[in-house]
Design a protein around this motif. Structure first.
Motif, mmCIF file in Angstrom:
data_model
loop_
_atom_site.group_PDB
_atom_site.id
_atom_site.type_symbol
_atom_site.label_atom_id
_atom_site.label_comp_id
_atom_site.label_asym_id
_atom_site.label_seq_id
_atom_site.Cartn_x
_atom_site.Cartn_y
_atom_site.Cartn_z
ATOM 1 N N ALA A 29 0.814 -1.120 -0.041
ATOM 2 C CA ALA A 29 0.196 -0.004 0.102
ATOM 3 C C ALA A 29 0.943 1.359 0.215
ATOM 4 O O ALA A 29 1.475 1.510 0.846
ATOM 5 C CB ALA A 29 -0.855 -0.098 1.236
ATOM 6 N N PRO A 30 1.085 1.939 -1.166
ATOM 7 C CA PRO A 30 2.042 2.933 -1.486
ATOM 8 C C PRO A 30 1.847 4.162 -0.496
ATOM 9 O O PRO A 30 1.619 5.147 -1.132
ATOM 10 C CB PRO A 30 2.303 3.194 -2.996
ATOM 11 N N VAL A 31 2.187 3.972 0.676
ATOM 12 C CA VAL A 31 1.578 5.307 1.706
ATOM 13 C C VAL A 31 3.207 5.670 2.180
ATOM 14 O O VAL A 31 3.959 4.848 2.933
ATOM 15 C CB VAL A 31 1.118 5.032 3.049
ATOM 16 N N GLU A 32 3.798 6.743 1.446
ATOM 17 C CA GLU A 32 4.988 7.442 1.728
ATOM 18 C C GLU A 32 4.995 8.750 2.660
ATOM 19 O O GLU A 32 4.006 9.488 2.587
ATOM 20 C CB GLU A 32 5.611 7.979 0.422
ATOM 21 N N PRO A 33 5.810 8.568 3.790
ATOM 22 C CA PRO A 33 5.995 9.622 4.641
ATOM 23 C C PRO A 33 6.251 11.132 3.955
ATOM 24 O O PRO A 33 7.020 10.920 2.861
ATOM 25 C CB PRO A 33 7.147 9.481 5.677
ATOM 26 N N GLY A 34 5.762 12.018 4.609
ATOM 27 C CA GLY A 34 6.072 13.365 4.182
ATOM 28 C C GLY A 34 4.727 13.805 3.242
ATOM 29 O O GLY A 34 3.855 13.107 2.974
ATOM 30 N N ARG A 89 -3.987 5.056 1.712
ATOM 31 C CA ARG A 89 -4.038 4.770 3.118
ATOM 32 C C ARG A 89 -5.599 3.792 3.123
ATOM 33 O O ARG A 89 -5.318 2.943 4.047
ATOM 34 C CB ARG A 89 -4.328 5.938 3.846
ATOM 35 N N ALA A 90 -6.519 4.036 2.178
ATOM 36 C CA ALA A 90 -7.557 3.288 2.607
ATOM 37 C C ALA A 90 -7.287 1.974 1.855
ATOM 38 O O ALA A 90 -7.755 0.682 2.738
ATOM 39 C CB ALA A 90 -8.716 3.751 1.462
ATOM 40 N N LEU A 91 -6.390 1.578 0.888
ATOM 41 C CA LEU A 91 -6.208 0.092 0.840
ATOM 42 C C LEU A 91 -5.477 -0.504 1.969
ATOM 43 O O LEU A 91 -5.562 -1.669 2.028
ATOM 44 C CB LEU A 91 -5.219 0.195 -0.377
ATOM 45 N N ARG A 92 -4.299 0.370 2.540
ATOM 46 C CA ARG A 92 -3.530 -0.321 3.780
ATOM 47 C C ARG A 92 -4.647 -0.814 4.695
ATOM 48 O O ARG A 92 -4.464 -1.741 5.238
ATOM 49 C CB ARG A 92 -2.771 0.665 4.248
ATOM 50 N N ALA A 125 0.483 -5.026 5.255
ATOM 51 C CA ALA A 125 0.893 -4.097 4.375
ATOM 52 C C ALA A 125 2.032 -3.387 5.233
ATOM 53 O O ALA A 125 1.770 -3.051 6.456
ATOM 54 C CB ALA A 125 -0.221 -3.275 4.148
ATOM 55 N N PRO A 126 3.116 -2.726 4.441
ATOM 56 C CA PRO A 126 4.122 -1.816 5.080
ATOM 57 C C PRO A 126 3.626 -0.711 5.956
ATOM 58 O O PRO A 126 2.510 -0.207 5.360
ATOM 59 C CB PRO A 126 5.167 -1.517 4.117
ATOM 60 N N ASP A 127 4.288 -0.313 7.050
ATOM 61 C CA ASP A 127 3.675 0.858 7.627
ATOM 62 C C ASP A 127 3.931 2.127 6.628
ATOM 63 O O ASP A 127 3.134 2.978 6.822
ATOM 64 C CB ASP A 127 4.491 0.764 9.070
ATOM 65 N N GLN A 128 5.095 2.081 5.942
ATOM 66 C CA GLN A 128 5.488 3.086 5.171
ATOM 67 C C GLN A 128 6.253 2.536 3.940
ATOM 68 O O GLN A 128 6.740 1.592 4.092
ATOM 69 C CB GLN A 128 5.999 4.307 5.786
ATOM 70 N N VAL A 129 6.146 3.299 2.899
ATOM 71 C CA VAL A 129 6.694 2.807 1.781
ATOM 72 C C VAL A 129 7.684 4.032 1.228
ATOM 73 O O VAL A 129 6.968 5.087 1.105
ATOM 74 C CB VAL A 129 5.896 2.387 0.660
ATOM 75 N N TYR A 130 8.875 3.701 0.758
ATOM 76 C CA TYR A 130 9.545 4.878 0.145
ATOM 77 C C TYR A 130 10.019 4.418 -1.147
ATOM 78 O O TYR A 130 10.345 3.293 -1.952
ATOM 79 C CB TYR A 130 11.183 4.834 0.989
ATOM 80 N N GLU A 159 10.509 2.629 13.543
ATOM 81 C CA GLU A 159 10.504 1.249 13.698
ATOM 82 C C GLU A 159 9.141 0.865 13.017
ATOM 83 O O GLU A 159 8.268 1.667 12.554
ATOM 84 C CB GLU A 159 10.042 1.157 15.158
ATOM 85 N N GLY A 160 9.022 -0.512 12.839
ATOM 86 C CA GLY A 160 8.208 -1.302 12.189
ATOM 87 C C GLY A 160 8.809 -1.675 10.900
ATOM 88 O O GLY A 160 9.590 -1.800 10.293
ATOM 89 N N LEU A 161 7.517 -2.020 9.884
ATOM 90 C CA LEU A 161 7.973 -2.503 8.726
ATOM 91 C C LEU A 161 7.926 -1.439 7.661
ATOM 92 O O LEU A 161 6.798 -1.068 7.386
ATOM 93 C CB LEU A 161 6.917 -3.657 8.280
ATOM 94 N N SER A 162 8.853 -1.153 6.827
ATOM 95 C CA SER A 162 9.074 -0.377 5.693
ATOM 96 C C SER A 162 9.424 -1.145 4.485
ATOM 97 O O SER A 162 10.154 -2.180 4.373
ATOM 98 C CB SER A 162 10.031 0.683 5.996
#
Length: 275
Positions: A158-163, A177-180, A190-195, A217-220
């Motif tokens: 789920a392509p949720v990138e920080p920033g 975010r809805a997909l996640r 699903a990763p907590d965040q994707v870069y 912390e968590g899964l990226s």
């Protein structure tokens, strides 16, 4: 909590130049996963490389735009152009999917066919995602989640990138975010965040190091498009494929991971630890 990182190469199977980069970046760099285009020209070579690198987590890179369908073009006539290739007008195609049950039936059939093609390789499916992140479309995402459950796939991007999203990314962010949320509600990881979204095709060594240094912390997941060449059939316009490969294999990449104290692995690696 532990800082966990999956480093994924998209477009595995698109070209020998991509496949060579995936194998080398896994053996000599920090690459831990790859997303396979099952209808792409070099898919057989990609599968052979995956078999001789069992530590590489290979998942399905669903393609519904800018590629060749697995089904005959006549069975997905609303998804393809006169050349038999998938359409490139994502916005119009997305609207057609939303409005037309007939188009959605074609999407469902093609997605099922791509999952079946992946299963036929004999590879374990580490994860699923989609070319151009088209699976953030709510109806595509719903079908994809159904098929993932049917095939026992346990992880999805789920392509949720920080920033702050760049360019048109702000339009896709709420859908990502809805997909996640929907994926996790159905028991998928699903990763907590994707870069990699903001600088897609331009994840140089410096940007890889910056992303790793900022890992929470968590899964990226960090995704890239490495290749041994910048110019090959199907290459991303303006993409620095070779620079992305170089960034994965430079010693500075492993040094950045070690300095952050992150654990590298595929999605399956981290699922097995959790179990």
């Amino acid at each position: 909590m532990v800082t966990k990182l999956v480093v994924t190469a998209d477009d595995f199977g698109a070209d020998i130049a991509v496949n060579e980069a995936v194998e080398a970046a896994h053996q000599d760099g920090i690459l831990t996963a790859a997303s396979l285009m099952v209808g792409a020209p070099a898919v057989a070579d990609a599968v052979a490389r995956a078999r001789r690198n069992p530590g590489l987590g290979v998942g399905l890179h669903l393609v519904l735009v800018e590629g060749r369908p697995v089904l005959p073009a006549g069975e997905v006539r609303d998804l393809v152009g006169p050349d038999g290739l998938f359409r490139t007008d994502m916005a119009r195609l997305g609207l057609a999917i939303a409005l037309s049950p007939a188009v959605r039936r074609q999407v469902r059939a093609e997605i099922a066919a791509q999952f079946a093609a992946f299963a036929a390789t004999g590879l374990a499916c580490d994860h699923v995602n989609a070319h151009k992140h088209f699976h953030v479309h709510p109806m595509i995402g719903a079908i994809l989640l159904d098929e993932a459950a049917r095939h026992g796939v346990r992880a999805i991007r789920a392509p949720v990138e920080p920033g702050r999203p760049r360019g048109s990314g702000w339009l896709a962010a709420p859908f990502a975010r809805a997909l996640r949320s929907r994926a996790r509600a159905r028991g998928l990881t699903a990763p907590d965040q994707v870069y990699g979204l903001a600088h897609s095709g331009h994840m140089t060594a410096a940007r890889i190091a910056d992303a790793v240094a900022a890992l929470p912390e968590g899964l990226s997941e960090l995704y890239l498009h490495p290749a041994m060449l910048d110019d090959f059939p199907g290459h991303g316009p303006g993409y620095r494929h070779r620079a992305e490969f170089d960034g994965l294999v430079t010693p500075a990449a492993r040094e950045a991971v070690a300095a952050r104290g992150a654990r590298l692995g595929s999605f399956t690696d981290f699922l097995e630890v959790a179990a």
